[in-house]
Design an enzyme around this catalytic site. Structure first.
Site, PDB file in Angstrom:
ATOM      1  N   ALA A  34       0.865  -1.179   0.000  1.00  0.00           N
ATOM      2  CA  ALA A  34       0.000   0.000   0.000  1.00  0.00           C
ATOM      3  C   ALA A  34       0.903   1.231   0.000  1.00  0.00           C
ATOM      4  CB  ALA A  34      -0.906   0.008   1.230  1.00  0.00           C
ATOM      5  N   ASN A  37      -0.303   8.058   0.364  1.00  0.00           N
ATOM      6  CA  ASN A  37      -0.502   9.419  -0.140  1.00  0.00           C
ATOM      7  C   ASN A  37      -1.462  10.147   0.797  1.00  0.00           C
ATOM      8  OD1 ASN A  37       0.779   8.543  -2.741  1.00  0.00           O
ATOM      9  ND2 ASN A  37      -1.076   7.297  -2.768  1.00  0.00           N
ATOM     10  N   GLU A  68      -1.066   2.407   7.160  1.00  0.00           N
ATOM     11  CA  GLU A  68      -1.075   3.544   6.226  1.00  0.00           C
ATOM     12  C   GLU A  68      -1.678   4.776   6.897  1.00  0.00           C
ATOM     13  OE1 GLU A  68       0.720   3.114   3.702  1.00  0.00           O
ATOM     14  OE2 GLU A  68       0.827   0.945   4.016  1.00  0.00           O
TER      15      GLU A  68
HETATM   16 ZN    ZN Z   1       4.685   2.247   5.575  1.00  0.00          ZN
END
Ligand code: ZN
Length: 609
Positions: A34, A37, A68
């Site tokens: 993953a 952003n 993430e």
């Molecule tokens: Zn990472």
């Protein structure tokens, strides 16, 4: 998971999510797991399960979602100044996601998963000559920095943070983290900035700690030696040995626990900041059959189990009620296998004795895969693999017969049988949808495990495989079909697969990976041996048209699975070249180290064979 993680990180860091809205996009053929952003995380589409999923697969997906998201603070709100501090992104996200899972979600055994999956990965990186310190590794440019997205920057860094917390206290650690994130918000941070924040919050000088844990490569070896009399412990010594080539003075916080026939005999928490300490809390307790140093897996070290413990494991590991300690035992055995301390046969004996009673999903599925793919599929010579696979298939069948229908145990057992069974009647039945275990009806991913086993056994033609692909006309279906065609024990199939892999055929990264995964499957080395020398010439040459990141995977997955002195000679010769790109060199160094581990294991345990 998304909501739970938001609430948790907001509460922990005391800073609201800084980027407005938040999307999570699942992308076909995404190269990484993953990418964080700001406000738009992209994830690989395999995380949208199309068939049955085990509890640990759900945990892994949850962990990635949380990982993430934690980057929105560690990485995006405050960004490392330069790649030298990659750990300020990845070690923190690795640590924070596991902490979030345990504290705020149903996945309370996330640290067990870390032990058996992430730390096993990191210990592998630590064994390779490419190992490096967690922090302060000079990154000349972004391409060389990319080589360090590895088990050191993630798993070891997270373990070092757990040791830092043990060293300064959790409240002080979190206070320092909050200061760091607040002071550097919308800017950049460095190791020095982070340490200064923790030092200010804790009032402790972290210079020595950081030098030993963050700025020095490799790991200590920890072991516990007991003296016993009349069934009682009369003396207990914990010893710490730093690696010869990377001396360091690392303090460790850890615990040591013992079991006999499933009863915990003792558990002591301790710290070690010198070559040895005596564990007085164990003296006078019943001498255990199974003794586990680092039982709660707080620290990062090579954990050596005693001979008495290893001897007892086949009969008793399944009775140890502490999943975290069982994971430490398995991790230590895996380490020992790779260091030629533990025989492949020993690991398989423990597997046969303990696996069918395993109740933790992560240990159950990871160890089944490890036994099948690494212990049997790599460490055993090819001629010993069919019998060993049948042994694994019997373990799988035994669990399948008793597990609750449709449960994680049942699914893990069915997958092990599907991958290892020699019963072609059963396999053909499953492949065509007959007699499938509950929950696996019309499960395309499960069918491909069965089809791959049949293909590897030579029981399917290309046309047969094409008919399975047509029945699963998806991206995953076509990738699996490539892997199965490459797996067939047939010279023409190998020639076709090699040309597809190494020629300029416009194959996607994932297609190349699947061709490489299937290629070295063969009943004997003869079938694939002609490709060993070709690998060392033709694969590095692919850097003329394949990107660095993609080619590094081809180098790893396609490395010759012919474990001979000749392969080692060609590998060493190739590493002498000065025209290899950074990613090709790094992947070759690691694959070469793996090969040498296998050769050392065979030399150690097959001397008289
Ligand atoms: Zn990472």
């Amino acid at each position: 998971m998304t909501k739970q993680s938001f609430d948790y990180f907001h509460g922990l860091f005391g800073i609201r999510y800084p980027f407005g809205d938040y999307d999570q996009v699942f992308v076909p053929e995404f190269n990484a797991g993953a990418m964080e952003n700001p406000g738009c995380v992209v994830l690989r589409d395999q995380y949208i399960f199309r068939g049955a999923a085990t509890q640990d697969e759900l945990l892994t997906r949850a962990n990635t979602v949380s990982h993430e998201m934690s980057h929105m603070w560690f990485g995006d709100l405050v960004t490392m100044k330069w790649w030298d501090d990659l750990w300020l992104n990845e070690s923190f996200a690795e640590y924070m996601s596991h902490r979030c899972l345990v504290d705020a979600t149903q996945y309370s055994e996330a640290w067990v998963d870390s032990s058996i999956e992430r730390k096993v990965w990191g210990y592998g990186a630590e064994r390779s000559p490419s190992t490096h310190p967690v922090a302060g590794v000079e990154a000349l440019d972004a391409i060389s920095a990319l080589q360090n997205f590895d088990g050191i920057s993630y798993a070891k860094g997270a373990a070092a943070l757990r040791q830092l917390i043990a060293y300064v206290g959790d409240d002080r650690f979190i206070a320092g983290v909050r200061t760091y994130l607040t002071d550097k918000a919308y800017g950049n941070g460095t190791l020095a900035d982070f340490l200064a924040a923790i030092e200010a919050a804790s009032g402790r000088d972290l210079g020595g700690w950081a030098k030993a844990w963050l700025l020095t490569a490799d790991r200590d070896t920890l072991r516990v030696d007991l003296a016993e009399a009349d069934g009682r412990v009369t003396a207990a010594t914990l010893t710490r040995q730093a690696p010869h080539d990377h001396p360091a003075d690392r303090p460790h916080a850890l615990d040591v626990a013992g079991w006999t026939d499933g009863t915990e005999t003792a558990r002591v928490a301790t710290t070690i900041g010198s070559p040895e300490v005596s564990l007085d809390g164990l003296v006078g307790t019943a001498a255990p059959d199974v003794l586990v140093p680092n039982a709660s897996d707080l620290t990062w070290a090579r954990i050596v189990l005693s001979g008495k413990t290893i001897h007892a494991l086949p009969g008793q590991l399944g009775e140890v009620a502490d999943a975290q300690a069982r994971a430490v035992v398995w991790s230590s055995l895996i380490d020992g296998l790779h260091l030629a301390d533990v025989a492949p046969a020993t690991l398989l004996d423990v597997f046969e004795g303990a696996w069918t009673s395993e109740t933790n999903s992560s240990i159950l599925t990871r160890m089944a895969a490890y036994a099948e793919q690494v212990v049997v599929g790599v460490f055993l010579p090819r001629e010993e693999r069919p019998a060993a696979r049948e042994r694994l298939a019997r373990c799988g069948q035994a669990l399948l017969d008793t597990a609750e229908r449709g449960s994680t145990s049942s699914l893990a057992a069915a997958r092990l049988v599907a991958g290892t069974s020699a019963d072609e009647e059963l396999l053909h039945g499953w492949a065509s949808g007959h007699g499938l275990p509950a929950g696996l009806e019309d499960d395309g991913d499960f069918r491909w495990i069965v089809v791959r086993n049949l293909a590897r056994r030579g029981a399917l033609s290309d046309a047969d495989i094409e008919s399975f692909r047509a029945a699963d006309d998806t991206l995953q279906g076509s990738l699996n079909a490539l892997m199965c065609r490459a797996s067939r024990p047939d010279p023409e199939a190998k020639a076709w697969a090699w040309e597809q892999l190494t020629g300029r055929n416009g194959r996607s990264n994932y297609e190349m990976n699947h061709l490489a995964r299937g290629f070295w499957a063969a009943p004997s080395d003869d079938l694939v041996e002609p490709y060993v020398a070709r690998y060392f010439v033709e694969v590095p040459a692919m850097s003329a048209w394949v990107g660095e990141d993609a080619l590094s995977r081809v180098v790893t997955l396609g490395f010759p699975q012919v474990h001979t002195a000749e392969t080692a000679r060609l590998s060493a010769q190739t590493l002498e070249r000065d025209d290899l790109t950074p990613a090709v060199r790094r992947s070759l160094v690691d694959a070469d180290a793996d090969l040498r581990e296998v050769l050392a294991s065979r030399a150690a345990f097959r001397a008289g064979a």
